[in-house]
Design a protein around this motif. Structure first.
Motif, mmCIF file in Angstrom:
data_model
loop_
_atom_site.group_PDB
_atom_site.id
_atom_site.type_symbol
_atom_site.label_atom_id
_atom_site.label_comp_id
_atom_site.label_asym_id
_atom_site.label_seq_id
_atom_site.Cartn_x
_atom_site.Cartn_y
_atom_site.Cartn_z
ATOM 1 N N ILE A 591 73.897 1.400 11.310
ATOM 2 C CA ILE A 591 74.474 2.544 10.600
ATOM 3 C C ILE A 591 75.345 2.069 9.446
ATOM 4 N N ARG A 592 76.076 0.990 9.648
ATOM 5 C CA ARG A 592 76.878 0.452 8.538
ATOM 6 C C ARG A 592 76.005 -0.013 7.380
ATOM 7 N N SER A 593 74.828 -0.539 7.673
ATOM 8 C CA SER A 593 73.926 -0.997 6.612
ATOM 9 C C SER A 593 73.311 0.154 5.842
ATOM 10 N N GLY A 594 73.378 1.353 6.393
ATOM 11 C CA GLY A 594 72.814 2.519 5.710
ATOM 12 C C GLY A 594 71.594 3.041 6.443
ATOM 13 N N ILE A 595 71.523 4.360 6.586
ATOM 14 C CA ILE A 595 70.403 4.996 7.277
ATOM 15 C C ILE A 595 69.368 5.406 6.240
ATOM 16 N N PRO A 596 68.085 5.049 6.415
ATOM 17 C CA PRO A 596 67.047 5.506 5.476
ATOM 18 C C PRO A 596 66.958 7.025 5.445
ATOM 19 N N VAL A 597 66.428 7.545 4.352
ATOM 20 C CA VAL A 597 66.377 8.999 4.155
ATOM 21 C C VAL A 597 65.605 9.673 5.274
ATOM 22 N N GLU A 598 64.477 9.075 5.710
ATOM 23 C CA GLU A 598 63.653 9.737 6.707
ATOM 24 C C GLU A 598 64.288 9.755 8.095
ATOM 25 N N HIS A 599 65.317 8.925 8.344
ATOM 26 C CA HIS A 599 65.975 8.898 9.651
ATOM 27 C C HIS A 599 67.371 9.528 9.626
ATOM 28 N N ARG A 600 67.933 9.809 8.452
ATOM 29 C CA ARG A 600 69.337 10.234 8.363
ATOM 30 C C ARG A 600 69.587 11.555 9.075
ATOM 31 N N GLN A 601 68.717 12.518 8.899
ATOM 32 C CA GLN A 601 68.941 13.826 9.524
ATOM 33 C C GLN A 601 68.962 13.707 11.046
ATOM 34 N N ARG A 602 68.032 12.947 11.603
ATOM 35 C CA ARG A 602 67.975 12.783 13.065
ATOM 36 C C ARG A 602 69.238 12.108 13.594
ATOM 37 N N VAL A 603 69.717 11.069 12.902
ATOM 38 C CA VAL A 603 70.887 10.330 13.367
ATOM 39 C C VAL A 603 72.139 11.189 13.255
ATOM 40 N N TRP A 604 72.278 11.919 12.153
ATOM 41 C CA TRP A 604 73.458 12.780 12.000
ATOM 42 C C TRP A 604 73.487 13.856 13.096
ATOM 43 N N ARG A 605 72.352 14.462 13.400
ATOM 44 C CA ARG A 605 72.321 15.474 14.458
ATOM 45 C C ARG A 605 72.740 14.864 15.796
ATOM 46 N N TRP A 606 72.281 13.645 16.053
ATOM 47 C CA TRP A 606 72.638 12.981 17.314
ATOM 48 C C TRP A 606 74.139 12.690 17.371
ATOM 49 N N ILE A 607 74.729 12.221 16.263
ATOM 50 C CA ILE A 607 76.161 11.926 16.239
ATOM 51 C C ILE A 607 76.974 13.190 16.487
ATOM 52 N N VAL A 608 76.615 14.280 15.826
ATOM 53 C CA VAL A 608 77.370 15.525 15.979
ATOM 54 C C VAL A 608 77.225 16.065 17.394
ATOM 55 N N SER A 698 73.601 23.625 12.120
ATOM 56 C CA SER A 698 73.901 22.199 12.293
ATOM 57 C C SER A 698 74.990 21.760 11.330
ATOM 58 N N ALA A 699 74.970 22.287 10.080
ATOM 59 C CA ALA A 699 76.028 21.955 9.124
ATOM 60 C C ALA A 699 77.378 22.487 9.586
ATOM 61 N N PHE A 700 77.391 23.669 10.223
ATOM 62 C CA PHE A 700 78.641 24.228 10.751
ATOM 63 C C PHE A 700 79.236 23.302 11.809
ATOM 64 N N TRP A 701 78.427 22.837 12.756
ATOM 65 C CA TRP A 701 78.945 21.961 13.801
ATOM 66 C C TRP A 701 79.333 20.601 13.242
ATOM 67 N N CYS A 702 78.673 20.155 12.186
ATOM 68 C CA CYS A 702 79.079 18.902 11.529
ATOM 69 C C CYS A 702 80.465 19.054 10.904
ATOM 70 N N LEU A 703 80.721 20.205 10.279
ATOM 71 C CA LEU A 703 82.048 20.469 9.717
ATOM 72 C C LEU A 703 83.100 20.522 10.821
ATOM 73 N N VAL A 704 82.760 21.138 11.943
ATOM 74 C CA VAL A 704 83.684 21.183 13.080
ATOM 75 C C VAL A 704 83.988 19.767 13.573
ATOM 76 N N HIS A 705 82.967 18.937 13.645
ATOM 77 C CA HIS A 705 83.145 17.557 14.100
ATOM 78 C C HIS A 705 84.075 16.777 13.169
ATOM 79 N N ILE A 706 83.936 16.967 11.859
ATOM 80 C CA ILE A 706 84.778 16.241 10.900
ATOM 81 C C ILE A 706 86.225 16.693 11.002
ATOM 82 N N VAL A 707 86.443 18.007 11.002
ATOM 83 C CA VAL A 707 87.808 18.539 10.940
ATOM 84 C C VAL A 707 88.540 18.375 12.268
#
Length: 896
Positions: A591-608, A698-707
C-alpha cells in the motif's frame, strides 16, 4: 544422374547446377480447394505452387495457367488436420481466412503439411531480425533442432500427387463444366484461356494434323529416368510463372497442356492399328468432351462481355469528358461523377454500419450458442452417467435372472463378428488420432517458438518506444524550463525578443487534443485528463503556474515511463497475485508503494469496512431526514459545492453528475454527526472518496472513517483546536528532522503553519497532483494521520536545497505557495517519507499532541481572562466618562 540431365536439356533454368536432391526442392501439385459461395460449398481442383521468396502458396486452375487465381500467406498461418473432416482434408488458417484443402490420400496430406510446416519455419527463420539478447531458442536454425523435437517422421514423397508427373497428368475432372471455373477472377480466367488457346493453335499449326503427336514422342536421353522419382518430385515445381512462358520448342509443356485439355488417351489409342468403328467411338467421346469445354468457355465469355460493357461505359464517359467543347460540360460530367461517388460512399457507409450491427448480433448469438453448447454438454454428461448406471443395473439384473452358462451361449458368431469389426474401427481411429496428435504437437511447438520470438521483438520495441517517449517528455520539459527562465528575464529584453518569448509560452501552453487524435501518433504522451478526471495541466490564472504545472506533468510522465518495466510492472504483478486481503507487513509495504488503479477501489472499500460497521439502511434514512428537515449547514454546503475540485472535470461544472451525489453525502454526514455538522474541507475529502469509490454510500462511510477514526477528536470542530495542535507538533518534527531548514525559517521569521495548515485539514487535496495525492491517500487510509506528517516533512526535504538558496522572506513565501508543483518524482518522495525519515513512532506523535494540547488550552484560557479583563476595564472607563454615573450606584442596570 540421367534424370537430372534430361530435365536440364528441357530447360536449364529448371534445375540448379547441382543435383536436385541437394537443392531446395520445389513444392507443387493438385489439391481440391473448398469453395464457399453463400450456402453452396463445392470442391474445386486447383494447381498449387509454393513461392519460397514470399512464403506464399499460389493456386491456379491448371498447371499450364500463367496467372494465379490467388495466394495464401504462410508466414503467419497455422495448419490443422482433423479426423472428423474426412481423409486427406486439412486446413490452413491465416489471420483473415481459413482455407480448407483436400489431398488424394492421407500420405499426400501428411506430406503437404510437413513440407509447408518446414518451409514456413525456413522462411521465418531467415527473415526474422531479433533484437540483441533475445532467446537463443528462437534464433537457432531449423537444422539445429534435436531429434527429440521431431514429433513426426519424414513422409515419403508421393510422386503421383506432387511434382513433374502431377504436372504432366491431366487435371482432375469435375461433375459439371462450370464447377472448376473461378467466377471471382474472370480476367485471370480470360488471360489463362487465351494463352492456352494460342498455345494449342501453334501446336496444331506446327504439326499439320490435329491428331498428330509425333513431337511428343521424344524419348528421354537415358532409359533409367523413371527410376528417379525423388528427382522428378523435387524439380517438378520449378515451373513458376516465368518458367511457363517458354519457347515453342519446350515439348514437354505442350504435351502436358494438350493432355490436360481433355484427351488423356487419344495419342496412344489413335496411333495403334484399330478398325474404323473403334476410332469413330473414340472421336465421338472427344467431341462430347469438347462440347462440354465449349459450353464452359461460352459461360466465361458471357461474364467477360459484362465486364467489357462496363469498361466500354467508362470509356464512353471519359470520351465525352475529353470531347466536351466547354468547361461547363466537363464540369457537369465531373459533378455527375462526384454525385455518383458520394452516393456510393453513403451506400458503403450504410453497409458498413449494417455489417457492424450484424457482427454484434453474431457475437451475441455466438455467446448464446456457446452457452447452449455448454448446457447440452452438461446434459449429455448427465445422460451418459445415467445410461452407465442403467447398463450396470441391467447387467446385474440379467446375471441374477439367467444362468451364466446359458448367457454365454447366447453370444452368437454374428455378435462376435460385429464386435471384432468395432474393435478394428476403433483401432483405426486410434491410429488416426495418434497421427493427428503428433502433427498438432509439432505445429503447436513450432508456432509457440515463432510466437515467442515475435513477443520478445514486440517487447523490445515497446520498451524502446517508452524510452523515446520519456526522452521526448524530458526534452519538452527542459524546453518549457528555458522558456520560464526567459520569462523571468523579459523586462530586460528588447521588445521584439520579449514578444517572441510571450508567443512561445502561449504556444507551449495551448492544448489541442483533437489535433493529436487526428495525427494518430503523438510523441507527447501526456493527456488532458488522468484516470480520475483531474486536469493534467490545471487552468491557473497565473501563466507561470500553468508553465510549472505542465513541466511537472511532463516530468512525472517521463519518470513513470522509465520506471514502467522495472518498478510499475513488478508492483502490478504483486498486486495481481494478492487474493483475499488481510492485515500484514507485506500488505502495508504494498500500500505504501501505491495501489494500481484497477485495485484501488477494492482496497479502499476493504479498509473502510474494517473500521466502519455499515448499518443497514442508515444512509438512506439520513437522506430522507435531510429531505424532510432543513439542515442548518445546507446553505454553507451549497456555497462550497462550486468551489470543490475545480480542476476535475467531474466537479468543474454545476451540471456535473457527481455534484448531486456530493451534496447528498455532505448532508447525510451533517445529520450523522451533528456535533461537527459541516466544516469547510469536508467537501474535498468526500469528493476524492466519490472519485475512487464511485458509489455515494461507500463515499459517505469513507468520510465517516476519516473524520471519526483517522483524525483526532475536535479536528473539524468550530475551534479547530486539534488542527492547531498538529501544527505545533509538526514544527517540532521539522526542527528535529530538518534542523537547517527550520533555522532558515526562524532566521527570516517564516511561519510554515500558514502553508501546512490546509495540508493537514484536507489531506493534501488541491496541493499535490493526483498521481502523488492518491498514493498519499492509499497509505493515509490504512495507517492514519502519521502518514500526513511523513509526507509533509518529505515535501520540505524534497525542496530543502532550493529553499535554503532563497534569502528573502517575501520570496520564500512566494516559493512556498507553489513549491509542491516542483515535485517531479513521486517514487523519490515516497522513499523520503518512509525510509529517510525513520523512525517515526505513533507513540511519540500521541505524546507530543497531548503536551501541546495542554499548552494550547492554557494559552487559550489565559487569552479568555485577558479578554474579559479588557472588556471590564473598557466598560468601567466608559461609565466614568458619563455624567452622573457615580450617582447611579452599584445597582444601576448600566453598571451591571
Amino acid at each position: 544422374m540421367p534424370g537430372y540431365a534430361y530435365l536440364k536439356s528441357l530447360d536449364p533454368s529448371m534445375c540448379p547446377p547441382r543435383p536436385c536432391y541437394l537443392a531446395i526442392k520445389k513444392l507443387c501439385g493438385y489439391l481440391n480447394k473448398l469453395g464457399i459461395k453463400g450456402p453452396i460449398k463445392t470442391w474445386k481442383s486447383r494447381w498449387f505452387f509454393y513461392d519460397e521468396n514470399k512464403c506464399h502458396l499460389l493456386y491456379y486452375r491448371t498447371a499450364q495457367d500463367i496467372n494465379p487465381l490467388g495466394s495464401i500467406d504462410l508466414s503467419s498461418a497455422s495448419f490443422d488436420c482433423k479426423v472428423e473432416n474426412g481423409e486427406g482434408v486439412f486446413e490452413i488458417r491465416t489471420p483473415s481466412r481459413v482455407f480448407t484443402l483436400k489431398a488424394i490420400s492421407k500420405q499426400a496430406m501428411m506430406y503437404w503439411l510437413q513440407q509447408l510446416q518446414m518451409r514456413r519455419w525456413e522462411f521465418c527463420n531467415a527473415q526474422s531480425r531479433f533484437p540483441v539478447g533475445s532467446s537463443q531458442l528462437v534464433n537457432e536454425p531449423l537444422a539445429g533442432r534435436t531429434s527429440s523435437e521431431d514429433f513426426l517422421p519424414p513422409v515419403k514423397t508421393p510422386t503421383e500427387a506432387v511434382g513433374l508427373k502431377a504436372a504432366s497428368l491431366p487435371a482432375p475432372q469435375t461433375s459439371t463444366a462450370l464447377q472448376n471455373i473461378s467466377l471471382k477472377h474472370p480476367w485471370t480466367e480470360l488471360q489463362n484461356t487465351v494463352y492456352n488457346i494460342c498455345g494449342s493453335k501453334q501446336l496444331w499449326g506446327n504439326s499439320g494434323n490435329v491428331f498428330s503427336f509425333s513431337e511428343f514422342q521424344e524419348p528421354p536421353e537415358n532409359p533409367d529416368e523413371e527410376q528417379e522419382p525423388e528427382v522428378e518430385a523435387g524439380c517438378a515445381g520449378e515451373g513458376t510463372t516465368e518458367d511457363r512462358r517458354m519457347e515453342p520448342g519446350m515439348n514437354w509443356v505442350r504435351k502436358a497442356r494438350w493432355m490436360n485439355s481433355g484427351f488423356p488417351g487419344l495419342p496412344e489409342e489413335l496411333s495403334r492399328e484399330r478398325n474404323p468403328m473403334d476410332k469413330m467411338s473414340v472421336l465421338q467421346q472427344q467431341i462430347l468432351t469438347l462440347t462440354e469445354e465449349v459450353k464452359s468457355q461460352k459461360e466465361l465469355v458471357k461474364l467477360l462481355h459484362k465486364a467489357l460493357e462496363a469498361a466500354q461505359q467508362e470509356k464512353r464517359v471519359s470520351s465525352m469528358y475529353l470531347t466536351a467543347a466547354e468547361d461547363k460540360d466537363r464540369l457537369e460530367l465531373v459533378r455527375h461523377k462526384v454525385r455518383q461517388i458520394a452516393d456510393l460512399t453513403s451506400r458503403l457507409e450504410t453497409l458498413e454500419q449494417e455489417k457492424k450491427e450484424l457482427e454484434q448480433i453474431l457475437t451475441l448469438r455466438d455467446s448464446h450458442i456457446q452457452e447452449l453448447k455448454e448446457h447440452v454438454q452438461l446434459l449429455m454428461e448427465k445422460n451418459h452417467a445415467k445410461q452407465e448406471v442403467i447398463m450396470v443395473l441391467t447387467e446385474q439384473m440379467a446375471r441374477e435372472l439367467s444362468d451364466p452358462l446359458q448367457a454365454a451361449n447366447t453370444i452368437t458368431a454374428e455378435t462376435l463378428y460385429k464386435q471384432q469389426e468395432e474393435i478394428d474401427h476403433l483401432k483405426d481411429d486410434i491410429d488416426a488420432y495418434k497421427t493427428q496428435n503428433q502433427f498438432l504437437n509439432s505445429e503447436i511447438h513450432q508456432v509457440t517458438r515463432l510466437w515467442t520470438s515475435v513477443a520478445e521483438n514486440e517487447k523490445a520495441l515497446l520498451m524502446k518506444c517508452a524510452c523515446l517517449q520519456a526522452r521526448n517528455c524530458q526534452m519538452e520539459s527542459k524546453y518549457l524550463t528555458v522558456l520560464r527562465k526567459l520569462q523571468e528575464a523579459v523586462p530586460g529584453l528588447p521588445s521584439s525578443h520579449a514578444e517572441l518569448v510571450r508567443n512561445l509560452i502561449q504556444e507551449a501552453l495551448q492544448w489541442d487534443v483533437k489535433e493529436e487524435a487526428e495525427e494518430g501518433f503523438n510523441l507527447n504522451p501526456v493527456s488532458e485528463y488522468d484516470e480520475y478526471g483531474f486536469m493534467t495541466v490545471p487552468d491557473y490564472e497565473v501563466e507561470d503556474w500553468k508553465l510549472l504545472a505542465k513541466i511537472q506533468a511532463l516530468e512525472i510522465k517521463s519518470n513513470n515511463l522509465r520506471s514502467q518495466e522495472l518498478v510499475e510492472k513488478p508492483l502490478r504483478d504483486r498486486w495481481n497475485s494478492v487474493g483475499e486481503l488481510s492485515p500484514s507487513a507485506e500488505l502495508k509495504n504494498l500500500i505504501r508503494s501505491g495501489i494500481p488503479v484497477e485495485h484501488r477501489q477494492r482496497v479502499w472499500r476493504w479498509i473502510v469496512s474494517r473500521h466502519c460497521s455499515h448499518l443497514p439502511d442508515h444512509y438512506q434514512r439520513l437522506l430522507r431526514q435531510s429531505k424532510s428537515t432543513e439542515q442548518p449547514a445546507s446553505r454553507q454546503i451549497e456555497l462550497d459545492l462550486p468551489r470543490t475540485l475545480t480542476n476535475n472535470k467531474h466537479f468543474s461544472s454545476p451540471t456535473s453528475q457527481l455534484i448531486p451525489k456530493l451534496r447528498r453525502v455532505l448532508l447525510a454526514f451533517s445529520w450523522h454527526n451533528p456535533a461537527i455538522g459541516y466544516c469547510q474541507g469536508l467537501n474535498r475529502l468526500a469528493a476524492v472518496a466519490l472519485l475512487v469509490l464511485e458509489d455515494e454510500e461507500s463515499a459517505f462511510w469513507c468520510l465517516v472513517h476519516i473524520v471519526e477514526n483517522l483524525m483526532p477528536a475536535d479536528y473539524y470542530s468550530d475551534t479547530l483546536i486539534t488542527s492547531q495542535v498538529d501544527q505545533r507538533v509538526f514544527k517540532d518534527f521539522l526542527s528535529e528532522k530538518l534542523p537547517r531548514l527550520m533555522a532558515h525559517f526562524e532566521q527570516y521569521r517564516i511561519d510554515v503553519s500558514l502553508i501546512t495548515f490546509n495540508w493537514f485539514l484536507v489531506a493534501f487535496v488541491d496541493s499535490l497532483v493526483s498521481d502523488i495525492l492518491l498514493r498519499v491517500w492509499d497509505a493515509f487510509l490504512y495507517e492514519g494521520t502519521k502518514v500526513i506528517f511523513r509526507y509533509a516533512l518529505a515535501i520540505f526535504k524534497y525542496n530543502e536545497e532550493e529553499i535554503l538558496r532563497i534569502h528573502d522572506s517575501v520570496e520564500i513565501y512566494q516559493y512556498l505557495r507553489f513549491f509542491t508543483r516542483m515535485i517531479m518524482d513521486g517514487r523519490k518522495l515516497m522513499n523520503i517519507a518512509f525510509n529517510d525519515l525513520n523512525p517515526f513512532p505513533m507513540k511519540l506523535l500521541r505524546n507530543r499532541r497531548s503536551m501541546h494540547r495542554e499548552e494550547l488550552e492554557a494559552e487559550l484560557c489565559e487569552l479568555e481572562q485577558i479578554k474579559a479583563a479588557y472588556v471590564k476595564e473598557r466598560a468601567d472607563t466608559r461609565c466614568a466618562t458619563l455624567p452622573g454615573c457615580e450617582m447611579l450606584g452599584a445597582t444601576s442596570p448600566l453598571y451591571l
